[in-house]
Write a protein that holds these residues in place. Structure first.
Motif, PDB file in Angstrom:
ATOM      1  N   ASP A  25     -31.550  27.177  -9.374  1.00  0.00           N
ATOM      2  CA  ASP A  25     -32.584  28.046  -9.913  1.00  0.00           C
ATOM      3  C   ASP A  25     -32.574  28.015 -11.436  1.00  0.00           C
ATOM      4  N   LYS A  26     -33.408  28.806 -12.042  1.00  0.00           N
ATOM      5  CA  LYS A  26     -33.575  28.811 -13.502  1.00  0.00           C
ATOM      6  C   LYS A  26     -32.260  29.029 -14.249  1.00  0.00           C
ATOM      7  N   TRP A  27     -31.358  29.830 -13.685  1.00  0.00           N
ATOM      8  CA  TRP A  27     -30.148  30.222 -14.406  1.00  0.00           C
ATOM      9  C   TRP A  27     -28.896  29.490 -13.949  1.00  0.00           C
ATOM     10  N   ALA A  28     -28.960  28.714 -12.885  1.00  0.00           N
ATOM     11  CA  ALA A  28     -27.770  28.091 -12.304  1.00  0.00           C
ATOM     12  C   ALA A  28     -27.004  27.230 -13.304  1.00  0.00           C
ATOM     13  N   GLY A  29     -27.703  26.387 -14.040  1.00  0.00           N
ATOM     14  CA  GLY A  29     -27.028  25.521 -15.009  1.00  0.00           C
ATOM     15  C   GLY A  29     -26.291  26.308 -16.072  1.00  0.00           C
ATOM     16  N   LEU A  57     -29.056  37.707 -11.733  1.00  0.00           N
ATOM     17  CA  LEU A  57     -27.743  37.084 -11.904  1.00  0.00           C
ATOM     18  C   LEU A  57     -26.971  37.117 -10.584  1.00  0.00           C
ATOM     19  N   THR A  58     -27.009  38.246  -9.903  1.00  0.00           N
ATOM     20  CA  THR A  58     -26.337  38.370  -8.609  1.00  0.00           C
ATOM     21  C   THR A  58     -26.934  37.391  -7.602  1.00  0.00           C
ATOM     22  N   GLN A  59     -28.253  37.287  -7.562  1.00  0.00           N
ATOM     23  CA  GLN A  59     -28.913  36.352  -6.638  1.00  0.00           C
ATOM     24  C   GLN A  59     -28.521  34.907  -6.953  1.00  0.00           C
ATOM     25  N   SER A  60     -28.471  34.569  -8.234  1.00  0.00           N
ATOM     26  CA  SER A  60     -28.104  33.208  -8.634  1.00  0.00           C
ATOM     27  C   SER A  60     -26.660  32.902  -8.256  1.00  0.00           C
ATOM     28  N   LEU A  61     -25.763  33.853  -8.494  1.00  0.00           N
ATOM     29  CA  LEU A  61     -24.360  33.657  -8.122  1.00  0.00           C
ATOM     30  C   LEU A  61     -24.217  33.479  -6.615  1.00  0.00           C
ATOM     31  N   ARG A  62     -24.954  34.261  -5.840  1.00  0.00           N
ATOM     32  CA  ARG A  62     -24.909  34.133  -4.372  1.00  0.00           C
ATOM     33  C   ARG A  62     -25.424  32.770  -3.925  1.00  0.00           C
ATOM     34  N   SER A  63     -26.488  32.284  -4.570  1.00  0.00           N
ATOM     35  CA  SER A  63     -27.032  30.964  -4.234  1.00  0.00           C
ATOM     36  C   SER A  63     -26.027  29.865  -4.559  1.00  0.00           C
ATOM     37  N   LEU A  64     -25.382  29.973  -5.711  1.00  0.00           N
ATOM     38  CA  LEU A  64     -24.378  28.987  -6.098  1.00  0.00           C
ATOM     39  C   LEU A  64     -23.186  29.018  -5.138  1.00  0.00           C
TER      40      LEU A  64
END
Length: 128
Positions: A25-29, A57-64
Motif C-alpha cells: 500500500d501507499k505506506w508499506a515501503g 498505520l495499523t491497517q498497513s502493519l496488519r497487511s505487511l
C-alpha cells in the motif's frame, strides 16, 4: 538502547514522497524502511510517519504482517508492549526499495515538473 527514528525521516522534500513505485500500500515501503535497523514499537513508527493516521498505520502493519513481511511480537511483561520487525522476506524488500528511492531522487526534478504540470492542467480544466 536503540537510536530513535528521526521525525523528518520522510518530510515533504524526501524523494520517497514522489516515488511512483509502490510496495504494497501507499505506506508499506516507508514502514519497511523504518524497520530496516531492527524492531520498533508502534509509537516509534508514529514519529517519522506522522502524516499517516493511526488507523491507516495499523491497517498497513496488519497487511505487511499478513503478507509475511513483518513480524508482530507481543511482550506480556510488567509493562506489556508490542514490537514490529522485518521477517527475512521483508528484509528482501530493502534492496528494491533502495533502488526505487535512488531512482526517485535521480528523477526528482522531472517528477516535480510532471506533477506541477498535471496540477496546472487540472486547475485550468476545472475553471474552463
Amino acid at each position: 538502547m536503540r537510536e530513535p527514528l528521526p521525525a523528518d525521516m520522510f518530510d515533504e522534500l524526501c524523494p520517497s514522497s514522489l516515488n511512483p513505485i509502490r510496495f504494497g500500500d501507499k505506506w508499506a515501503g516507508l514502514i519497511i524502511r523504518c524497520l530496516e535497523n531492527g524492531p520498533r514499537r508502534y509509537s516509534e513508527l508514529r514519529v517519522p510517519l506522522s502524516r499517516v493516521t493511526p488507523k491507516v498505520l495499523t491497517q498497513s502493519l496488519r497487511s505487511l504482517e499478513r503478507d509475511g513481511l513483518v513480524k508482530r511480537t507481543v511482550y506480556a511483561e510488567a509493562t506489556p508492549h508490542v514490537e514490529y520487525e522485518l521477517t527475512p522476506l521483508g528484509r528482501s524488500m530493502l534492496e528494491p526499495i533502495a533502488t526505487a528511492c535512488a531512482w526517485a531522487e535521480e528523477h526528482w526534478d522531472e517528477l516535480l515538473e510532471a506533477r506541477e504540470a498535471n496540477t496546472t492542467a487540472l486547475h485550468l480544466h476545472r475553471t474552463a
